[in-house]
Design a protein around this motif. Sequence first.
Motif, PDB file in Angstrom:
ATOM      1  N   CYS A 109       0.815  -1.227   0.000  1.00  0.00           N
ATOM      2  CA  CYS A 109       0.000   0.000   0.000  1.00  0.00           C
ATOM      3  C   CYS A 109       0.838   1.261   0.000  1.00  0.00           C
ATOM      4  O   CYS A 109       0.556   2.199  -0.760  1.00  0.00           O
ATOM      5  CB  CYS A 109      -0.868   0.028   1.244  1.00  0.00           C
ATOM      6  SG  CYS A 109      -2.161  -1.159   1.145  1.00  0.00           S
ATOM      7  N   SER A 110       1.852   1.273   0.842  1.00  0.00           N
ATOM      8  CA  SER A 110       2.610   2.503   1.025  1.00  0.00           C
ATOM      9  C   SER A 110       3.376   2.877  -0.256  1.00  0.00           C
ATOM     10  O   SER A 110       3.323   4.023  -0.709  1.00  0.00           O
ATOM     11  CB  SER A 110       3.533   2.287   2.217  1.00  0.00           C
ATOM     12  OG  SER A 110       4.479   3.259   2.277  1.00  0.00           O
ATOM     13  N   LYS A 124       0.820   3.798  -3.000  1.00  0.00           N
ATOM     14  CA  LYS A 124       0.191   5.100  -2.738  1.00  0.00           C
ATOM     15  C   LYS A 124       1.111   6.235  -3.200  1.00  0.00           C
ATOM     16  O   LYS A 124       0.678   7.168  -3.877  1.00  0.00           O
ATOM     17  CB  LYS A 124      -0.079   5.215  -1.226  1.00  0.00           C
ATOM     18  CG  LYS A 124      -1.025   6.312  -0.866  1.00  0.00           C
ATOM     19  CD  LYS A 124      -1.380   6.209   0.620  1.00  0.00           C
ATOM     20  CE  LYS A 124      -1.936   7.535   1.083  1.00  0.00           C
ATOM     21  NZ  LYS A 124      -1.890   7.709   2.506  1.00  0.00           N
ATOM     22  N   LYS A 125       2.382   6.105  -2.869  1.00  0.00           N
ATOM     23  CA  LYS A 125       3.353   7.145  -3.241  1.00  0.00           C
ATOM     24  C   LYS A 125       3.484   7.207  -4.764  1.00  0.00           C
ATOM     25  O   LYS A 125       3.511   8.286  -5.362  1.00  0.00           O
ATOM     26  CB  LYS A 125       4.702   6.839  -2.593  1.00  0.00           C
ATOM     27  CG  LYS A 125       5.727   7.906  -2.888  1.00  0.00           C
ATOM     28  CD  LYS A 125       7.035   7.685  -2.152  1.00  0.00           C
ATOM     29  CE  LYS A 125       8.054   8.793  -2.457  1.00  0.00           C
ATOM     30  NZ  LYS A 125       8.220   9.108  -3.872  1.00  0.00           N
ATOM     31  N   HIS A 176       0.446   8.808  -6.309  1.00  0.00           N
ATOM     32  CA  HIS A 176       0.457  10.237  -5.980  1.00  0.00           C
ATOM     33  C   HIS A 176       1.426  10.985  -6.905  1.00  0.00           C
ATOM     34  O   HIS A 176       1.096  12.016  -7.486  1.00  0.00           O
ATOM     35  CB  HIS A 176       0.831  10.425  -4.513  1.00  0.00           C
ATOM     36  CG  HIS A 176       0.883  11.861  -4.105  1.00  0.00           C
ATOM     37  ND1 HIS A 176       2.054  12.579  -4.101  1.00  0.00           N
ATOM     38  CD2 HIS A 176      -0.092  12.723  -3.741  1.00  0.00           C
ATOM     39  CE1 HIS A 176       1.787  13.822  -3.736  1.00  0.00           C
ATOM     40  NE2 HIS A 176       0.496  13.934  -3.509  1.00  0.00           N
ATOM     41  N   ILE A 178      -7.035   1.913  -3.335  1.00  0.00           N
ATOM     42  CA  ILE A 178      -6.093   0.841  -2.998  1.00  0.00           C
ATOM     43  C   ILE A 178      -6.771  -0.128  -2.036  1.00  0.00           C
ATOM     44  O   ILE A 178      -7.302   0.275  -1.005  1.00  0.00           O
ATOM     45  CB  ILE A 178      -4.805   1.402  -2.367  1.00  0.00           C
ATOM     46  CG1 ILE A 178      -4.106   2.331  -3.368  1.00  0.00           C
ATOM     47  CG2 ILE A 178      -3.865   0.278  -1.958  1.00  0.00           C
ATOM     48  CD1 ILE A 178      -2.887   3.046  -2.814  1.00  0.00           C
TER      49      ILE A 178
END
Length: 232
Positions: free
Chosen positions: A118-119, A122-123, A126, A134
């Motif tokens: 996820c992390s 996500k980045k 973005h 997600i």
Amino acid sequence: MLKIAIQKSGRLYEDSVKLLKECGIQLNNGHKQLKTTAENFPLEVYFLRDDDIPQYVYDGVADIGIVGENVLLEKAKDIDLVFRLGFGKCRLSIAVPKSMPYQTVADLDGLKIATSYCSILKKYLHDKGITAEIHEISGSVEIAPGIGLADAICDLVSSGSTLFTNGLKEVEVILRSEAVLTANKDLSEDNTALLEKLLLRINSVKTAKNNKYIMLNAPNIQLQNIFHCYRA
Ligand code: ATP
Ligand code: ZN
């Protein structure tokens, strides 16, 4: 004594143990135990789930650890990446169903993407200015589109055969990863010295792999020629 965390079982286990062995470090018993002590190097080895390794290194429960760079980045703990080890190579990629028309990353806009990363995802989204939902799942991510759980996935790929058998195609590579040696930022002086000693050995193992040791009988008069030949 230096404490190292390695994967208990899975894709990095064998190569991690092999690396220690090639460094001349003998382990007493197998990974059935949670920890073991090396016989001829002041090293304690902890066998753990790879996901837990960054946290343990951060907390100082282990001084150093071997983990995929993908896990290191996902967990985002403030620990050092000391050495890229050259095994466990894979990429973290976005894949969509084969039948889906896909041209650019903008095609991900508005989709639901299943992942365990996820992390990082996500980045990435973005940075690319994409808005997508997600959906976090911990395993078998590749079946998510097939069962209607998501439109796309973001998962680790090496050969691509898992994607293929699940009717998916790789459309974006987010990250190229391999196993890395990671270390706590506040090692004691003694443990820093031990880590340097270990790194020296790891470097020699790596260098040895790029060289060939050749023995041959040759007349003295030909030595110069042979030397030039091998240099070329
Ligand atoms: P654990 O039980 O320790 O949590 P796991 O199932 O999360 O294990 P593995 O599948 O054993 O993890 O993968 C460990 C690491 O191996 C990955 O994080 C990645 O760095 C690397 N790796 C290399 N190739 C692949 C691949 N094709 N799929 C998944 N991981 C890969
Ligand atoms: Zn894991």
